[in-house]
Design an enzyme around this catalytic site. Structure first.
Site, short mmCIF file in Angstrom:
data_model
loop_
_atom_site.label_atom_id
_atom_site.label_comp_id
_atom_site.label_asym_id
_atom_site.label_seq_id
_atom_site.Cartn_x
_atom_site.Cartn_y
_atom_site.Cartn_z
N ARG A 47 -1.29 -1.53 7.13
CA ARG A 47 -2.20 -2.57 6.38
C ARG A 47 -3.68 -2.08 6.41
NH1 ARG A 47 -5.06 -2.97 9.11
NH2 ARG A 47 -5.96 -4.99 8.56
N ASP A 238 -11.31 -4.26 0.37
CA ASP A 238 -10.05 -4.33 -0.21
C ASP A 238 -10.47 -3.91 -1.90
OD1 ASP A 238 -9.69 -5.87 2.05
OD2 ASP A 238 -7.76 -4.76 1.65
#
Ligand code: MRU
Length: 345
Positions: A47, A238
């Site tokens: 992740r 992100d």
């Protein structure tokens, strides 16, 4: 510095540190085909935006290897399907779509070559993405270190370290750089509910590196900021829209509001691959909603009554107005973001 091999591609197998198991056990998750890569991204074995991008690139390598013996028409058809599947393994981190786009271009640009040659090009491109990420992180860390004062206390959220990238990290890369250049820094790491990337991953990296630090529950941050205990906040990203609005782990927005109220500098640390130049503002960013059990359970133990409904967004958007600067590998971007971000395109 401890070498953390978040991602390693060897003998047609992609080895990932299983981040679901840290810090209690250190296990390696092996991906032998692209479907396992898809699963690993979706289930958060791996992740963090840059790590997801590099992992997906190797997913494409594994797909190409699998379809090597197909005839040309089937090779391209099956590759297209594999790329489409990998592209949607998670929705928010744009580094995933960026890496898949890069792999798609390589296939397109080389489609006149033999399948074996195309496979080689795909392999080279994935290795390049991997190599570039590490170089990018080191460059970001150097730029970021300029704003870290001797003796600074830094607050961070989620994991942005070697585990969230190919190595070194984004926001935690700046922390590493400050520490290794001899600044006597101190770090507060938010635990980052519900998946606890701060306590499971950031704290693990800080302990490995012996960087002076304390882990805090997310709801402690406001008190520390108000009491003047935090000199600077560093977080990752992100997806950054072209106006500077930034999607990052849920809870980032809340931190930015408190930071603004108490005049604490709030920096995003992210490679330019996290900028979505085609996106006008953060309103367009798709925010992933994850399973309710992430909130109702901890390590399989039920902590909420059966029947309760849950709202579990994995990310939030911090408006550009709350951001002091965006630290990239090319330099630090300041407002007006709309104009200044486009200069890096
Ligand atoms: O859901 P995750 O763990 O993939 O979210 C990770 C983050 O939000 C990070 O802060 C972000 O990717 C920046 S990491 C370099």
């Amino acid at each position: 510095m401890k070498k953390i091999k978040t991602i390693e591609f060897k003998n047609d197998i992609l080895y990932l540190i299983d981040q679901r198991r840290l810090p209690t056990s250190y296990e390696i998750f092996k991906c032998r085909d692209y479907r396992e890569v898809d699963y690993a991204i979706n289930d958060m074995v791996v992740r963090g935006a840059p790590a997801i991008g590099a992992t997906a690139a190797y997913g494409v390598v594994l797909a190409a290897k699998e379809f090597l013996k197909e005839d040309r028409k089937d090779f391209f058809k099956k590759m297209d399907k594999a790329l489409d599947e990998l592209n949607v393994s998670r929705p928010t981190a744009v580094n995933l779509m960026w890496a898949i786009g890069r792999m798609r271009n390589i296939i397109e640009e080389n489609k006149e070559l033999t399948i074996e040659e195309i496979y080689q090009k795909i392999r080279e491109e994935a290795d390049l993405i991997y190599k570039e990420d590490l170089e990018t992180n080191k460059a970001m860390a150097k730029h970021g270190n300029q704003i870290i004062k001797e003796g600074a206390t830094i607050l961070t959220h989620c994991n942005t370290g070697a585990l969230a990238t190919v190595g070194y990290g984004t926001a935690l890369g700046v922390v590493r750089e400050a520490h290794y250049t001899g600044k006597k820094i101190f770090v507060y790491a938010d635990e980052t509910r519900p998946r606890l990337q701060g306590s499971r991953l950031t704290a693990w990296e800080l302990v490995q590196e012996k960087i002076p630090s304390k882990l805090i529950a997310d709801n402690v941050a406001a008190t520390l900021i108000r009491d003047g205990k935090i000199d600077v906040i560093l977080v990752g990203a992100d997806r950054i829209a072209s106006n500077g609005d930034t999607a990052n782990k849920i809870g980032t927005f809340m931190l930015s509001v408190i930071a603004k109220e108490y005049n604490v500098p709030f920096y995003i640390v992210a490679p330019t691959t996290t900028i979505d130049f085609g996106m006008k503002s953060g309103k367009e960013i798709e925010i992933e909603e994850r399973n309710s059990t992430e909130v109702t359970h901890i390590e399989g133990i039920v902590i909420a009554p059966e029947g309760i409904e849950v709202y579990n967004p994995a990310f939030d958007v911090t408006p550009w107005e709350n951001i002091t600067g965006i630290i990239t590998e090319k330099g630090i971007i300041k407002a007006p973001y709309k104009e200044n971000i486009m200069k890096w395109r």
